[in-house]
Motif scaffolding. Sequence first.
Motif, PDB file in Angstrom:
ATOM      1  N   LYS A 261      36.186  13.619  34.868  1.00 17.15           N
ATOM      2  CA  LYS A 261      36.834  12.429  35.402  1.00 17.15           C
ATOM      3  C   LYS A 261      37.478  12.691  36.755  1.00 17.15           C
ATOM      4  CE  LYS A 261      39.627   8.692  33.748  1.00 17.15           C
ATOM      5  NZ  LYS A 261      40.212   8.042  32.584  1.00 17.15           N
ATOM      6  N   SER A 262      38.111  13.858  36.874  1.00 16.58           N
ATOM      7  CA  SER A 262      38.894  14.136  38.092  1.00 16.58           C
ATOM      8  C   SER A 262      38.027  14.713  39.202  1.00 16.58           C
ATOM      9  CB  SER A 262      39.997  15.141  37.759  1.00 16.58           C
ATOM     10  OG  SER A 262      39.411  16.397  37.444  1.00 16.58           O
ATOM     11  N   GLY A 263      36.886  15.322  38.827  1.00 13.87           N
ATOM     12  CA  GLY A 263      36.071  15.944  39.851  1.00 13.87           C
ATOM     13  C   GLY A 263      36.645  17.270  40.308  1.00 13.87           C
ATOM     14  N   LYS A 264      37.404  17.924  39.430  1.00 11.97           N
ATOM     15  CA  LYS A 264      37.933  19.243  39.764  1.00 11.97           C
ATOM     16  C   LYS A 264      37.775  20.148  38.539  1.00 11.97           C
ATOM     17  CE  LYS A 264      40.911  20.443  43.121  1.00 11.97           C
ATOM     18  NZ  LYS A 264      41.712  19.966  44.139  1.00 11.97           N
ATOM     19  N   SER A 265      37.093  21.272  38.719  1.00 10.36           N
ATOM     20  CA  SER A 265      36.903  22.184  37.591  1.00 10.36           C
ATOM     21  C   SER A 265      38.184  22.962  37.347  1.00 10.36           C
ATOM     22  CB  SER A 265      35.750  23.147  37.859  1.00 10.36           C
ATOM     23  OG  SER A 265      36.173  24.176  38.746  1.00 10.36           O
ATOM     24  N   THR A 266      38.263  23.618  36.181  1.00 14.12           N
ATOM     25  CA  THR A 266      39.454  24.416  35.879  1.00 14.12           C
ATOM     26  C   THR A 266      39.531  25.631  36.798  1.00 14.12           C
ATOM     27  OG1 THR A 266      38.223  25.551  34.154  1.00 14.12           O
ATOM     28  CG2 THR A 266      39.584  23.695  33.463  1.00 14.12           C
TER      29      THR A 266
ATOM     30  N   ALA B  56      31.742  12.317  36.984  1.00 12.44           N
ATOM     31  CA  ALA B  56      30.677  11.714  36.170  1.00 12.44           C
ATOM     32  C   ALA B  56      30.746  10.199  36.295  1.00 12.44           C
ATOM     33  CB  ALA B  56      30.835  12.147  34.720  1.00 12.44           C
ATOM     34  N   LYS B  57      29.598   9.596  36.542  1.00 16.99           N
ATOM     35  CA  LYS B  57      29.557   8.130  36.551  1.00 16.99           C
ATOM     36  C   LYS B  57      29.366   7.691  35.118  1.00 16.99           C
ATOM     37  CE  LYS B  57      27.749   7.576  41.207  1.00 16.99           C
ATOM     38  NZ  LYS B  57      27.355   8.970  41.479  1.00 16.99           N
ATOM     39  N   ALA B  58      30.443   7.766  34.353  1.00 18.87           N
ATOM     40  CA  ALA B  58      30.356   7.502  32.920  1.00 18.87           C
ATOM     41  C   ALA B  58      31.677   6.901  32.457  1.00 18.87           C
ATOM     42  CB  ALA B  58      30.089   8.813  32.181  1.00 18.87           C
ATOM     43  N   SER B  59      31.630   6.190  31.337  1.00 22.75           N
ATOM     44  CA  SER B  59      32.863   5.622  30.783  1.00 22.75           C
ATOM     45  C   SER B  59      33.673   6.744  30.124  1.00 22.75           C
ATOM     46  CB  SER B  59      32.507   4.561  29.737  1.00 22.75           C
ATOM     47  OG  SER B  59      31.927   5.203  28.613  1.00 22.75           O
ATOM     48  N   ASP B  60      34.922   6.464  29.815  1.00 18.68           N
ATOM     49  CA  ASP B  60      35.760   7.462  29.141  1.00 18.68           C
ATOM     50  C   ASP B  60      35.112   7.927  27.844  1.00 18.68           C
ATOM     51  OD1 ASP B  60      37.510   7.207  31.178  1.00 18.68           O
ATOM     52  OD2 ASP B  60      39.155   6.356  30.014  1.00 18.68           O
ATOM     53  N   ASP B  61      34.553   6.971  27.099  1.00 23.39           N
ATOM     54  CA  ASP B  61      33.911   7.326  25.826  1.00 23.39           C
ATOM     55  C   ASP B  61      32.708   8.231  26.048  1.00 23.39           C
ATOM     56  OD1 ASP B  61      35.713   6.040  24.273  1.00 23.39           O
ATOM     57  OD2 ASP B  61      34.470   4.268  23.892  1.00 23.39           O
ATOM     58  N   GLU B  62      31.965   7.925  27.106  1.00 21.89           N
ATOM     59  CA  GLU B  62      30.789   8.766  27.398  1.00 21.89           C
ATOM     60  C   GLU B  62      31.223  10.169  27.814  1.00 21.89           C
ATOM     61  OE1 GLU B  62      27.458   5.495  28.824  1.00 21.89           O
ATOM     62  OE2 GLU B  62      28.970   6.144  30.268  1.00 21.89           O
TER      63      GLU B  62
ATOM     64  N   GLY C   2      23.267  12.338  16.843  1.00 22.05           N
ATOM     65  CA  GLY C   2      24.263  12.573  17.879  1.00 22.05           C
ATOM     66  C   GLY C   2      23.885  13.597  18.922  1.00 22.05           C
ATOM     67  N   ALA C   3      23.406  14.761  18.461  1.00 21.63           N
ATOM     68  CA  ALA C   3      23.134  15.845  19.397  1.00 21.63           C
ATOM     69  C   ALA C   3      22.049  15.432  20.390  1.00 21.63           C
ATOM     70  CB  ALA C   3      22.722  17.097  18.653  1.00 21.63           C
ATOM     71  N   GLN C   4      20.978  14.835  19.873  1.00 20.26           N
ATOM     72  CA  GLN C   4      19.890  14.422  20.753  1.00 20.26           C
ATOM     73  C   GLN C   4      20.353  13.302  21.677  1.00 20.26           C
ATOM     74  OE1 GLN C   4      16.917  15.918  21.171  1.00 20.26           O
ATOM     75  NE2 GLN C   4      16.776  14.524  22.915  1.00 20.26           N
ATOM     76  N   ALA C   5      21.109  12.363  21.109  1.00 22.77           N
ATOM     77  CA  ALA C   5      21.601  11.247  21.909  1.00 22.77           C
ATOM     78  C   ALA C   5      22.464  11.768  23.055  1.00 22.77           C
ATOM     79  CB  ALA C   5      22.399  10.287  21.036  1.00 22.77           C
ATOM     80  N   SER C   6      23.283  12.780  22.782  1.00 25.17           N
ATOM     81  CA  SER C   6      24.169  13.295  23.817  1.00 25.17           C
ATOM     82  C   SER C   6      23.394  14.049  24.876  1.00 25.17           C
ATOM     83  CB  SER C   6      25.222  14.212  23.200  1.00 25.17           C
ATOM     84  OG  SER C   6      25.938  13.507  22.234  1.00 25.17           O
ATOM     85  N   GLN C   7      22.352  14.744  24.451  1.00 22.47           N
ATOM     86  CA  GLN C   7      21.525  15.436  25.441  1.00 22.47           C
ATOM     87  C   GLN C   7      20.858  14.409  26.359  1.00 22.47           C
ATOM     88  OE1 GLN C   7      19.542  18.877  24.295  1.00 22.47           O
ATOM     89  NE2 GLN C   7      18.370  19.016  26.169  1.00 22.47           N
ATOM     90  N   ASP C   8      20.419  13.303  25.762  1.00 23.83           N
ATOM     91  CA  ASP C   8      19.825  12.232  26.568  1.00 23.83           C
ATOM     92  C   ASP C   8      20.857  11.647  27.525  1.00 23.83           C
ATOM     93  OD1 ASP C   8      17.465  12.634  25.285  1.00 23.83           O
ATOM     94  OD2 ASP C   8      17.610  10.891  23.972  1.00 23.83           O
ATOM     95  N   LEU C   9      22.089  11.523  27.030  1.00 21.61           N
ATOM     96  CA  LEU C   9      23.169  11.002  27.867  1.00 21.61           C
ATOM     97  C   LEU C   9      23.404  11.952  29.047  1.00 21.61           C
ATOM     98  CD1 LEU C   9      25.415   8.836  28.159  1.00 21.61           C
ATOM     99  CD2 LEU C   9      26.897  10.328  26.816  1.00 21.61           C
ATOM    100  N   ALA C  10      23.448  13.255  28.750  1.00 13.70           N
ATOM    101  CA  ALA C  10      23.665  14.253  29.797  1.00 13.70           C
ATOM    102  C   ALA C  10      22.553  14.167  30.845  1.00 13.70           C
ATOM    103  CB  ALA C  10      23.726  15.654  29.182  1.00 13.70           C
ATOM    104  N   LYS C  11      21.352  13.929  30.360  1.00 13.14           N
ATOM    105  CA  LYS C  11      20.219  13.816  31.271  1.00 13.14           C
ATOM    106  C   LYS C  11      20.375  12.565  32.137  1.00 13.14           C
ATOM    107  CE  LYS C  11      15.352  14.802  30.732  1.00 13.14           C
ATOM    108  NZ  LYS C  11      14.288  14.828  29.736  1.00 13.14           N
ATOM    109  N   SER C  12      20.731  11.463  31.490  1.00 13.43           N
ATOM    110  CA  SER C  12      20.798  10.207  32.228  1.00 13.43           C
ATOM    111  C   SER C  12      21.975  10.198  33.211  1.00 13.43           C
ATOM    112  CB  SER C  12      20.873   9.021  31.264  1.00 13.43           C
ATOM    113  OG  SER C  12      22.146   8.942  30.684  1.00 13.43           O
TER     114      SER C  12
END
Length: 99
Positions: A69-74, A82-88, A19-29
């Motif tokens: 999702k919203s494009g607004k930080s806290t 993020a160009k990503a699905s909700d799950d991503e 999971g951790a590596q996969a997520s880092q790859d996701l963050a990169k992609s």
Amino acid sequence: MNKLLIAAAAVAAVAFAGGAQASQDLAKSKGCLGCHAVDAKKMGPALKEVSAKYKGKADAEATIAGVLKSGKSTGGKTHPVAKASDDEMKALAKWVLSL
Ligand code: HEC
């Protein structure tokens, strides 16, 4: 049928372990690592710092996914959507919080 279930469980176990590596790859992609590093400030804050800021907050995962999702930080600034699905986005939020 049973064999199929066992195979599915094995796949799930491997996916979890990786999971951790996969997520880092996701963050990169998804381009996150162009502005963020885990340990250091780039254009955006170090993700470990972000994780520390959210430690112990029950709604942290939803808050981070919401920023993506919203494009607004806290902090009220704009953040690239993020160009990503909700799950991503959820997976990315979980990964940031795991750092
Ligand atoms: C164009 C540069 C850029 C990209 C690309 C980017 N970020 Fe950010 N990010 C920033 C900046 C700048 C901030 C600080 C915003 C602020 O000060 O409010 C930030 C803040 C954050 C925060 C903290 C938000 C908060 O309100 O506490 C998280 C979490 C985060 N980014 C995750 C990500 C993830 C995951 C991705 C990839 C989908 C990503 N960022 C892509 C620049 C970027």
